[in-house]
Scaffold this motif. Structure first.
Motif, PDB file in Angstrom:
ATOM      1  N   THR A 269      -3.372   8.973  -3.351  1.00  0.00           N
ATOM      2  CA  THR A 269      -3.133   7.659  -3.847  1.00  0.00           C
ATOM      3  C   THR A 269      -2.510   6.751  -2.821  1.00  0.00           C
ATOM      4  N   MET A 270      -3.435   5.421  -2.747  1.00  0.00           N
ATOM      5  CA  MET A 270      -2.725   4.501  -1.938  1.00  0.00           C
ATOM      6  C   MET A 270      -1.824   3.414  -2.989  1.00  0.00           C
ATOM      7  N   PHE A 271      -0.765   2.912  -2.229  1.00  0.00           N
ATOM      8  CA  PHE A 271      -0.010   1.947  -3.098  1.00  0.00           C
ATOM      9  C   PHE A 271       0.191   0.752  -2.259  1.00  0.00           C
ATOM     10  N   TYR A 272       0.040  -0.569  -2.976  1.00  0.00           N
ATOM     11  CA  TYR A 272      -0.129  -1.794  -2.190  1.00  0.00           C
ATOM     12  C   TYR A 272       1.201  -2.445  -3.224  1.00  0.00           C
ATOM     13  N   HIS A 273       2.191  -2.737  -2.715  1.00  0.00           N
ATOM     14  CA  HIS A 273       3.357  -3.257  -3.258  1.00  0.00           C
ATOM     15  C   HIS A 273       3.244  -4.870  -3.404  1.00  0.00           C
ATOM     16  N   PHE A 274       3.510  -5.380  -4.312  1.00  0.00           N
ATOM     17  CA  PHE A 274       3.986  -6.866  -4.566  1.00  0.00           C
ATOM     18  C   PHE A 274       5.515  -7.236  -4.121  1.00  0.00           C
TER      19      PHE A 274
ATOM     20  N   PRO B 222      -7.014   4.892  -5.497  1.00  0.00           N
ATOM     21  CA  PRO B 222      -7.635   6.064  -5.199  1.00  0.00           C
ATOM     22  C   PRO B 222      -8.372   6.018  -3.746  1.00  0.00           C
ATOM     23  N   ALA B 223      -7.649   6.887  -2.863  1.00  0.00           N
ATOM     24  CA  ALA B 223      -8.430   6.989  -1.473  1.00  0.00           C
ATOM     25  C   ALA B 223      -9.605   7.271  -1.190  1.00  0.00           C
ATOM     26  N   GLU B 224     -10.193   6.702  -0.340  1.00  0.00           N
ATOM     27  CA  GLU B 224     -11.627   6.921  -0.185  1.00  0.00           C
ATOM     28  C   GLU B 224     -12.081   8.215   0.423  1.00  0.00           C
ATOM     29  N   GLU B 225     -13.098   8.612   0.218  1.00  0.00           N
ATOM     30  CA  GLU B 225     -13.455  10.073   0.593  1.00  0.00           C
ATOM     31  C   GLU B 225     -13.314  10.150   2.047  1.00  0.00           C
ATOM     32  N   GLY B 226     -12.759  11.174   2.510  1.00  0.00           N
ATOM     33  CA  GLY B 226     -12.537  11.260   4.051  1.00  0.00           C
ATOM     34  C   GLY B 226     -11.392  10.498   4.805  1.00  0.00           C
TER      35      GLY B 226
END
Length: 365
Positions: free
Chosen positions: A292-297, A265-269
């Motif tokens: 939503t932030m995605f960090y891929h392998f 989950p993205a930080e507030e702001g």
């Protein structure tokens, strides 16, 4: 020229435009004052500035970021576009776009179409390997293996997910994956989404859809195992459908590697920018919220020449032996029917010998 700055309307930004006969002095300044002494790539990029048609310098006082944008009508230093970009550190970001003009709806508008992609090198150790456990049989198990360095989430609230694209010959049993004990024994946390063909009994030739999509949340390695720096794995139980007969008595099933990523989950702001050329809501991103932030392998195939596809050899009915199957089936059915008739005849004869008077009386009646 002060102009309102968005999103902070109380602050101002200054814009300046100046026509320069040459960028030679500016390129020399970057080469001698900004580029490291032995950084050949930085010096070459500074020299390419001299061939730019225009240069934009944008400085954001709030974030203290400096952005240089150049425009080239022709490839700098060559007759074709051939760029090899090597980031200096893991925080460097490269965005590549292929755009072409298209007819605009209004005459005063400039419309472009194409594709933009941000090329970000994977974090150190953020890799995974996919294999099928041997022997696979009719209920193969897909194993996703991670090195110990890949088990540290970017943020504490991040969850590890795997998105599988299964052909019609394979399926997952959602009822099986609802068992907490089975999930724990396979290092899985939960099945989050399942779509496509979910019939558990139909053979492959009865399936009308191409296959199914599965989103799984994987369990994280316990802190003790992370400290020991041992690999971690998650096992996905799959099931094969009955496949069509072949002349060799076996069939090959190609299974693409899953997509593995952290969903955070993205930080507030946090400002979530939208790329107008992105194709959104066509994959797993539609299963998560907009912030939503995605960090891929990064997948690391060990064999198959780097192809991200696993191949399964499945035993099926051999076409040359079907006539024996048909003859054998008919023989078994006939033998079974004869056995039933024989049993009924024996029972009838035994009862008649035991009470011949009753049968004679029934006959007169």
């Amino acid at each position: 020229m002060p102009t309102p700055s968005s999103p902070f309307t109380s602050s101002t930004a200054s814009h300046c435009y100046e026509r320069l006969p040459s960028l030679e002095h500016f390129a020399a300044y970057i080469r001698h004052s900004i580029c490291p002494e032995n950084d050949v790539e930085c010096s070459m990029r500074a020299d390419h500035l001299q061939q730019a048609d225009y240069l934009d310098v944008d400085y954001d006082a709030i974030s203290r970021s400096l952005v240089l944008t150049t425009f080239h009508r022709h490839p700098p230093g060559s007759e074709r576009w051939d760029e090899d970009m090597q980031p200096h550190d893991s925080s460097a970001k490269t965005e590549v776009g292929i755009l072409t003009p298209e007819k605009a709806a209004d005459q005063e508008e400039l419309s472009l179409e194409g594709f933009l992609a941000v090329v970000v090198p994977p974090a150190s150790g953020s890799t995974f390997l996919t294999t099928f456990l041997k022997p696979s049989g009719l209920h193969p198990t897909l194993r996703i293996t991670f090195p110990s360095s890949s088990m540290d989430p970017p943020e504490p609230a991040c969850a590890l997910h795997s998105y599988l694209t299964l052909p019609s010959s394979l399926f997952v049993d959602k009822y099986q994956l609802s068992s907490p004990n089975l999930l724990a024994s396979n290092n899985l946390h939960a099945i989050r989404a399942l779509s496509g063909e979910t019939d558990l009994e139909a053979p492959d030739w009865r399936i009308k859809q191409w296959g199914s999509l599965v989103l799984l949340e994987l369990a994280l390695a316990p802190p003790v195992q992370r400290r020991l720096k041992t690999p971690w794995h998650a096992d996905v139980p799959l099931h094969l459908r009955y496949l069509s007969p072949t002349a060799r008595g076996e069939s090959q099933v190609d299974v693409p590697w899953p997509v593995v990523f952290w969903a955070c989950p993205a930080e507030e702001g946090t400002k979530m920018s939208a790329n107008p050329f992105d194709r959104v809501h066509v994959g797993y991103d539609s299963l998560f919220g907009p912030r939503t932030m995605f960090y891929h392998f990064q997948p690391r195939p060990a064999i198959n020449g780097g192809v991200l596809v696993e191949q399964l050899t499945v035993p099926v009915l051999e076409l040359g032996g079907t006539r024996w199957v048909e003859s054998g089936t008919m023989g078994v059915v006939c033998l079974g029917a004869a056995w039933v008739v024989w049993k009924l005849t024996r029972i009838f004869s035994r009862d008649r010998r035991a009470d011949p008077g009753r049968f004679a009386k029934e006959k007169k009646t």
